[in-house]
Design an enzyme around this catalytic site. Structure first.
Site: not given
Ligand code: PMP
Length: 361
Positions: A102, A172, A196
């Protein structure tokens, strides 16, 4: 009703009580005769819902008054663009710490908008550790420093907030927000996708220090401009009303459970049980992450023989233990144990893991 334990990384398990309340209120919210889905976002009912959600989140996280709370859409990924668009303008430069999947996504997107420097990276050891803070090379003129407190796929979690001087810290927190207390005043901006620990997917929450607003690049889309969103109380367009409503119920559920400090103790106990099962399996199961930065929320593990993966997943499903397959980039298994995963689910997983290892050694 079939009872299952859902270990999905997200969208993930939600508290049963909240789902039941949602069901009870679905057709008629508090005697309004309407579903929350049918209400005007500018009407008195929804205004109350979003204001209470914000007030409860402020309580839970002790968010100081000089921070704005924004309810946005497009998930955390949209924030990968919105953050540089809003914050890089002061110097044109931003630094990022790369601890996994991420982080990489955030870095790749930010590169479109300015001069991006990776201040530290765990890639040399396949993201199994967090580089020591003393080795981070943060540029003094970076407009902000971005990091990912919990890598949902790799299972690497910071156990404390890094000290980076005056540079605004951007985090994040998609996969560990509300799982432990954090001192919000240490951050310039915190963001988290909802699916989550907060509620339905699509919704994303941004908590931003007021003095960082007002520097958006001219090309910033209106709906991504934090200043405009804040000036309009997250109602620049129609917000994700139902998701905000469910998030509000989750916040009340968390408060009733004793808040994030109480939740942290439970989360420690849950994670400890699974790591103990892995470490005590004499190599049958293995978690590759440095012990000091093992995640309490997402626990990846591999079996000593990949040929057993299919049997593990099938037998787990027979025991109503679902969504344990690891992300394809790391393989093996992953148990995500967010706030709403009850201790019973963890106990059931641990006893299944022990039983499975006993039968397949
Ligand atoms: N950052 C993290 C740490 C994540 O776990 C996720 C999704 N699993 C995201 C960003 C992306 O999120 P989204 O699919 O809501 O755009």
């Amino acid at each position: 009703m079939t009872t299952v334990y859902n270990f999905s990384a997200g969208p993930a398990v939600l508290p049963k009580d909240v789902l039941l309340q949602t069901q009870q209120e679905l057709l008629d919210w508090h005697g309004s005769g309407m579903s929350v889905m049918e209400m005007s976002h500018r009407g008195p009912e929804f205004t109350q819902i979003i204001q209470e959600a914000e007030a409860d989140l402020r309580d839970l996280m002790a968010i100081p008054a000089h921070y704005k709370v924004l309810f946005l859409q497009g998930g955390a990924t949209t924030q990968f663009s919105a953050i540089p668009l809003n914050l890089i303008g002061r110097t044109g430069k931003a630094d990022y710490v790369n601890t996994g999947h991420w982080s990489k996504g955030a870095i790749a997107e930010a590169r479109r908008y300015g001069d991006i420097h990776v201040a530290a990276s765990g890639e040399d050891r396949q993201f199994t550790y967090i580089p020591d803070l003393t080795r981070w090379q943060v540029r003094p003129d970076a407009a902000y420093l971005h990091y990912t407190p919990n890598e949902t796929i790799g299972g690497v979690e910071f156990q404390s907030v890094p000290t980076v001087g005056d540079i605004p810290l951007v985090a994040d927190m998609s996969s560990n927000i509300l799982s432990r207390p954090v001192d919000v005043s240490r951050f310039g901006l915190i963001y988290a996708g909802a699916q989550k620990n907060i509620g339905p997917s699509g919704l994303v929450i941004v908590i931003v220090r007021e003095d960082l607003l007002g520097h958006a690049l001219p090309l910033t889309p209106k709906l991504m401009n934090y200043q405009l969103v804040a000036d309009n109380d997250s109602m620049l367009n129609t917000p994700a009303t139902f998701a905000v409503y469910v998030a509000g119920l989750i916040f009340k559920w968390l408060k009733a459970k004793g808040g994030v400090a109480a939740m942290e103790q439970i989360n420690i106990a849950k994670a400890d049980k699974i790591y103990a099962a892995i470490d005590g399996s004499q190599g049958f199961y293995r978690n590759p992450i440095d012990i000091a930065c093992r995640s309490r929320m997402n626990i990846p593990f591999v079996l000593h023989d990949d040929a057993l993966n299919a049997a593990f997943l099938k037998e787990a499903a027979d025991h109503r233990l679902l969504q344990l397959k690891g992300h394809k980039s790391v393989g093996g298994m992953r148990a995500s144990i967010y706030n709403a995963m009850p201790m019973d689910g963890v106990d059931a997983l641990v006893s299944f893991m022990q039983d499975f290892a006993g039968r397949h050694t």
